[in-house]
Motif scaffolding. Structure first.
Motif, PDB file in Angstrom:
ATOM      1  N   GLY A 269      -7.156 -12.077   5.917  1.00  0.00           N
ATOM      2  CA  GLY A 269      -5.780 -12.000   6.368  1.00  0.00           C
ATOM      3  C   GLY A 269      -4.967 -13.163   5.841  1.00  0.00           C
ATOM      4  O   GLY A 269      -5.488 -14.104   5.241  1.00  0.00           O
ATOM      5  N   ARG A 334      -3.407  -4.940   1.400  1.00  0.00           N
ATOM      6  CA  ARG A 334      -4.615  -4.423   2.057  1.00  0.00           C
ATOM      7  C   ARG A 334      -5.041  -5.270   3.241  1.00  0.00           C
ATOM      8  O   ARG A 334      -5.965  -4.898   3.957  1.00  0.00           O
ATOM      9  N   HIS A 335      -4.411  -6.419   3.425  1.00  0.00           N
ATOM     10  CA  HIS A 335      -4.861  -7.370   4.433  1.00  0.00           C
ATOM     11  C   HIS A 335      -3.800  -7.565   5.520  1.00  0.00           C
ATOM     12  O   HIS A 335      -2.605  -7.502   5.243  1.00  0.00           O
ATOM     13  N   PRO A 336      -4.241  -7.812   6.761  1.00  0.00           N
ATOM     14  CA  PRO A 336      -3.279  -8.098   7.829  1.00  0.00           C
ATOM     15  C   PRO A 336      -2.541  -9.400   7.552  1.00  0.00           C
ATOM     16  O   PRO A 336      -3.100 -10.342   6.969  1.00  0.00           O
ATOM     17  N   ARG A 360       5.646  -2.512   6.079  1.00  0.00           N
ATOM     18  CA  ARG A 360       4.233  -2.361   6.423  1.00  0.00           C
ATOM     19  C   ARG A 360       3.974  -2.763   7.873  1.00  0.00           C
ATOM     20  O   ARG A 360       3.245  -3.716   8.153  1.00  0.00           O
ATOM     21  N   ASP A 362       2.062  -1.496   9.838  1.00  0.00           N
ATOM     22  CA  ASP A 362       0.645  -1.330  10.126  1.00  0.00           C
ATOM     23  C   ASP A 362      -0.158  -2.592   9.840  1.00  0.00           C
ATOM     24  O   ASP A 362      -1.241  -2.787  10.401  1.00  0.00           O
ATOM     25  N   LEU A 363       0.375  -3.462   8.975  1.00  0.00           N
ATOM     26  CA  LEU A 363      -0.358  -4.668   8.588  1.00  0.00           C
ATOM     27  C   LEU A 363       0.354  -5.964   8.951  1.00  0.00           C
ATOM     28  O   LEU A 363      -0.300  -6.984   9.156  1.00  0.00           O
TER      29      LEU A 363
END
Length: 401
Positions: A269, A334-336, A360, A362-363
């Protein structure tokens, strides 16, 4: 028989009034001069962006009262901020720490002095107000070692703060433009308390690490490779999950590393403090603050991104502003990510950070501050800043406590 026709004179549309000819000539000269001036200003702006610059004085020291342990500074948006800060004095090795405000008027602010200064201490009239607070690793009273990380430009010095006990979670702290790794020391105790080892790194052209062949910033386009080398070092020393924490331009480096690194599989992250998510947003904001015409800003951006600009700036390669735009590349994340940004940052606007969070959800988790200004969120509200990071880290399952 018709009389022969006289040769027709020049048509009215073909005749040129001498006065008009002079006016047009003068206008052409003026336009050429304006274009030249626009190009010169744009080149100067672009050169300023890529050239590493040292710390510049921005604060006036009005009075030092060693007996009362106070210091009076000129009033500015930074010096009126609540919290604890640092003060680099010009022409002196003294680094002062200042605390709460104990008095103020229309022109000055008096703050508690947290550093002992001899009664006969003599300070210059100018200083640089800083959010660092800690300026060397010993200040943290935590075990650490100085190491070198091999990179493409040579050995980049770093400080390694091991966690108590075994851990496979590391955080790599990446400082911003025009500063050094000491900027990030504020965060080390937070991660240490969570059982996470910290690696506080330098990167090319920052004054601690080696210079690149051009000696100029690439705004993250090449510097991310030094962060990638740090990830590799962490992996070789036991890291299985690596966090990247970037401050200001260090945020751009961290985002690039997350998007480009061969070690992306171990990145767990990102934590970004006042980050540069998109350089065009920053350049436009800074240009407007300097009251530069829009064409000047646009040409400066084209200069940075072009081959002819790279030649003029001696930067080696064009800077790919499109690839450095985290918002346009949001789908590749792809990473939080945790972003901490003040809406009145004053240097790196929070617009792109908000845009990335909206692109994003979601992240990306966005923690918005006000008043705190640029990279001074810890100083302004240490409790909230620390809690936001702790809660997010625990939510990712990365804390050992």
């Amino acid at each position: 028989m018709n009389a022969p026709r006289r040769a027709a004179g020049p048509r009215a549309s073909q005749r040129t009034n001498p006065g008009l000819r002079v006016t047009l000539s003068a206008l052409g000269v003026a336009l050429a001069a304006s274009a030249t001036a626009l190009g010169a200003v744009s080149l100067r702006v672009a050169r300023t962006v890529v050239r590493p610059a040292g710390r510049r004085p921005d604060t006036r020291i009005v009075r030092l009262d060693a007996a009362a342990q106070t210091i009076t500074l000129g009033r500015s948006p930074d010096t009126v901020l609540p919290g604890r800060y640092g003060l680099f004095t010009v022409g002196s090795a003294d680094y002062l720490r200042v605390g709460s405000i104990v008095g103020e008027d229309e022109d000055t602010v008096t703050r508690k002095l947290l550093t002992h200064v001899p009664a006969d201490g003599d300070l210059a009239a100018e200083a640089a107000f800083s959010g660092w607070y800690f300026d060397k690793p010993d200040d943290l009273l935590l075990p650490f070692q100085s190491i070198d990380i091999d990179t493409g430009v040579g050995a980049c010095p770093a400080w390694e703060f091991p966690a108590h006990g075994d851990t496979d979670v590391w955080v790599i702290q990446v400082h911003g433009r025009g500063t050094t790794r000491s900027e990030t020391l504020r965060a080390v105790p937070v991660f240490h308390a969570l059982g996470i080892s910290s690696l506080v790194v330098s990167y090319r052209n920052d004054g601690d690490a080696p210079r690149s062949p051009s000696g100029t910033y690439a705004l993250g386009a090449t510097e991310w490779r030094d962060i990638d080398a740090a990830i590799g070092y962490a992996r070789r020393h036991g890291a299985r999950r690596v966090l990247l924490m970037g401050w200001s331009m260090g945020g751009a480096l961290s985002l690039q590393a997350a998007l480009e690194s061969p070690h992306a599989d171990v990145i767990a992250g990102l934590v970004l403090d006042s980050p540069v998510v998109d350089w065009r947003t920053v350049l436009n904001f800074q240009g407007r603050a300097m009251r530069l015409p829009a064409p000047v800003i646009a040409l400066a951006e084209r200069t940075l991104a072009s081959n002819w600009g790279a030649t003029a700036l001696r930067s080696g390669e064009p800077i790919p502003l499109d690839r450095l735009d985290g918002v346009s590349r949001a789908a590749e994340l792809r990473h939080p990510v945790l972003i901490l940004h003040s809406d009145d940052d004053g240097f790196v606007p929070a617009d792109a950070s908000h845009a990335l969070a909206q692109a994003r959800p979601d992240l990306v988790t966005m923690e918005t501050f006000t008043v705190a200004r640029h990279t001074k969120l810890w100083n302004y509200d240490e409790t909230r800043w620390t809690s936001a990071i702790q809660e997010w880290i625990r939510g990712q399952g990365l804390a050992r406590d």
